[in-house]
Design a protein around this motif. Sequence first.
Motif, mmCIF file in Angstrom:
data_model
loop_
_atom_site.group_PDB
_atom_site.id
_atom_site.type_symbol
_atom_site.label_atom_id
_atom_site.label_comp_id
_atom_site.label_asym_id
_atom_site.label_seq_id
_atom_site.Cartn_x
_atom_site.Cartn_y
_atom_site.Cartn_z
ATOM 1 N N VAL A 98 17.677 12.335 -9.659
ATOM 2 C CA VAL A 98 16.601 11.916 -10.555
ATOM 3 C C VAL A 98 15.942 13.136 -11.195
ATOM 4 N N THR A 99 15.693 14.165 -10.402
ATOM 5 C CA THR A 99 15.063 15.377 -10.927
ATOM 6 C C THR A 99 15.885 15.975 -12.058
ATOM 7 N N ALA A 100 17.184 16.144 -11.822
ATOM 8 C CA ALA A 100 18.054 16.755 -12.823
ATOM 9 C C ALA A 100 18.211 15.866 -14.051
ATOM 10 N N ASN A 101 18.457 14.574 -13.839
ATOM 11 C CA ASN A 101 18.678 13.669 -14.967
ATOM 12 C C ASN A 101 17.402 13.435 -15.771
ATOM 13 N N LEU A 102 16.265 13.376 -15.083
ATOM 14 C CA LEU A 102 14.984 13.228 -15.769
ATOM 15 C C LEU A 102 14.743 14.422 -16.686
ATOM 16 N N ALA A 103 14.991 15.610 -16.165
ATOM 17 C CA ALA A 103 14.795 16.824 -16.960
ATOM 18 C C ALA A 103 15.727 16.852 -18.164
ATOM 19 N N ARG A 104 17.003 16.561 -17.954
ATOM 20 C CA ARG A 104 17.983 16.602 -19.044
ATOM 21 C C ARG A 104 17.647 15.577 -20.133
ATOM 22 N N THR A 105 17.289 14.366 -19.716
ATOM 23 C CA THR A 105 16.961 13.325 -20.689
ATOM 24 C C THR A 105 15.722 13.711 -21.489
ATOM 25 N N ALA A 106 14.720 14.261 -20.807
ATOM 26 C CA ALA A 106 13.485 14.646 -21.489
ATOM 27 C C ALA A 106 13.718 15.825 -22.443
ATOM 28 N N ILE A 107 14.554 16.767 -22.047
ATOM 29 C CA ILE A 107 14.888 17.896 -22.923
ATOM 30 C C ILE A 107 15.483 17.374 -24.225
ATOM 31 N N ASN A 108 16.414 16.425 -24.126
ATOM 32 C CA ASN A 108 17.033 15.842 -25.319
ATOM 33 C C ASN A 108 16.019 15.067 -26.154
ATOM 34 N N GLN A 109 15.154 14.336 -25.474
ATOM 35 C CA GLN A 109 14.165 13.522 -26.179
ATOM 36 C C GLN A 109 13.213 14.383 -27.014
ATOM 37 N N TYR A 110 12.773 15.510 -26.441
ATOM 38 C CA TYR A 110 11.793 16.348 -27.138
ATOM 39 C C TYR A 110 12.443 17.419 -28.016
ATOM 40 N N GLY A 111 13.768 17.537 -27.943
ATOM 41 C CA GLY A 111 14.469 18.473 -28.810
ATOM 42 C C GLY A 111 14.112 19.927 -28.565
ATOM 43 N N VAL A 112 13.903 20.276 -27.309
ATOM 44 C CA VAL A 112 13.495 21.638 -26.938
ATOM 45 C C VAL A 112 14.675 22.385 -26.322
ATOM 46 N N LYS A 113 14.773 23.671 -26.610
ATOM 47 C CA LYS A 113 15.743 24.510 -25.905
ATOM 48 C C LYS A 113 15.151 24.856 -24.545
ATOM 49 N N ALA A 114 15.799 24.374 -23.490
ATOM 50 C CA ALA A 114 15.249 24.576 -22.146
ATOM 51 C C ALA A 114 16.366 24.740 -21.138
ATOM 52 N N TRP A 115 16.045 25.420 -20.067
ATOM 53 C CA TRP A 115 16.974 25.620 -18.954
ATOM 54 C C TRP A 115 16.340 25.057 -17.695
ATOM 55 N N LEU A 116 17.162 24.466 -16.840
ATOM 56 C CA LEU A 116 16.682 23.867 -15.589
ATOM 57 C C LEU A 116 16.934 24.841 -14.443
ATOM 58 N N HIS A 117 15.855 25.171 -13.730
ATOM 59 C CA HIS A 117 15.896 26.216 -12.702
ATOM 60 C C HIS A 117 15.428 25.668 -11.358
ATOM 61 N N LEU A 118 16.155 25.990 -10.296
ATOM 62 C CA LEU A 118 15.749 25.664 -8.930
ATOM 63 C C LEU A 118 14.925 26.826 -8.403
ATOM 64 N N ASP A 119 13.667 26.569 -8.118
ATOM 65 C CA ASP A 119 12.728 27.636 -7.758
ATOM 66 C C ASP A 119 12.567 27.757 -6.246
ATOM 67 N N HIS A 120 12.546 28.983 -5.771
ATOM 68 C CA HIS A 120 12.248 29.305 -4.360
ATOM 69 C C HIS A 120 13.091 28.528 -3.351
ATOM 70 N N ALA A 121 14.370 28.426 -3.587
ATOM 71 C CA ALA A 121 15.248 27.756 -2.631
ATOM 72 C C ALA A 121 15.609 28.716 -1.491
ATOM 73 N N GLN A 122 15.587 28.195 -0.284
ATOM 74 C CA GLN A 122 15.975 28.988 0.884
ATOM 75 C C GLN A 122 17.199 28.410 1.575
ATOM 76 N N ASP A 123 17.597 27.228 1.144
ATOM 77 C CA ASP A 123 18.728 26.510 1.731
ATOM 78 C C ASP A 123 19.939 26.640 0.797
ATOM 79 N N ILE A 124 20.968 27.306 1.261
ATOM 80 C CA ILE A 124 22.157 27.513 0.430
ATOM 81 C C ILE A 124 22.839 26.184 0.095
ATOM 82 N N ASP A 125 22.769 25.217 1.002
ATOM 83 C CA ASP A 125 23.361 23.902 0.718
ATOM 84 C C ASP A 125 22.660 23.233 -0.462
ATOM 85 N N LEU A 126 21.337 23.361 -0.526
ATOM 86 C CA LEU A 126 20.597 22.791 -1.648
ATOM 87 C C LEU A 126 20.968 23.494 -2.945
#
Length: 273
Positions: free
Chosen positions: A58-86
């Motif tokens: 949901v997090t990834a798809n929500l971001a991607r859909t919203a980026i397209n909707q608003y027509g913005v150049k954006a990158w999706l970043h995972l912040d402060h991850a400590q779990d390599i599996d994540l």
Amino acid sequence: MTLQDKFQQLDKQNKALLAVNFYNFETLSAVLKAAAEQETAIILQSTKSTIDYLGLEVTANLARTAINQYGVKAWLHLDHAQDIDLIKQALDIGYDSVMIDASEKPIEENREITRKVVEMAEPYGANVEAELGYIAKLGQSKEKAAFTQPEEAKQFAEDTGIDALAVAIGSAHGFYDKEPDLDIELLSRIYKETPAALVLHGGSGIPDQQIQAAVRNGIRKINVATEVKNGFINTLRNELPQTNEIDLRKIFPSAINHVQHLLKDKLTMINQD
């Protein structure tokens, strides 16, 4: 354009990108509205806590859909991850950038873990960010000091192959007890020595003049999170006692507008020549 390419472009222009955490559709919308209004690119950040709340898909798809909707150049970043599996899951689902935060571990362990993430991210072409030094997290002491050193940063970046490095120069996550005092001279020396794009964490609450000085001296990514949460919730706190409205769609817009204007001002400030 990859985020790595964007950082190289910013370096030539001596500019920086704002990187903003989102927590739900409303905060995501506020970030993208601000970027669209300013006609500027932006980095959307989500943490493990947001992913636990929304779910990774949901997090990834929500971001991607919203980026397209608003027509913005954006990158999706995972912040402060400590779990390599994540991190692997985020890469699989299409995140453009990931941060491995092993900064609280001994430097050799930090280096080893970070190198593994760089190798993992390579087939995806994803940007990899790491952290070196002590940048106080929520609840941690802001009095402790372990600033990033230029030679150490250079060696760490070269040994790991990271694309971006969060440096400790006097900022902290969360609210500041007193006005921060960034060590711009140290930052300048780190910038001259380090091949990776430099990142300023704890951007909420730092005076504009210090942020602008940091950009002039090598910062290419500025993280903002606390001001978004604080502004959104405090706006709702002020609005709710004055209404009997129960329709969330009528209550949330004032909080969205507040965050949008906050970020619009920050984007204007960062992009000033």
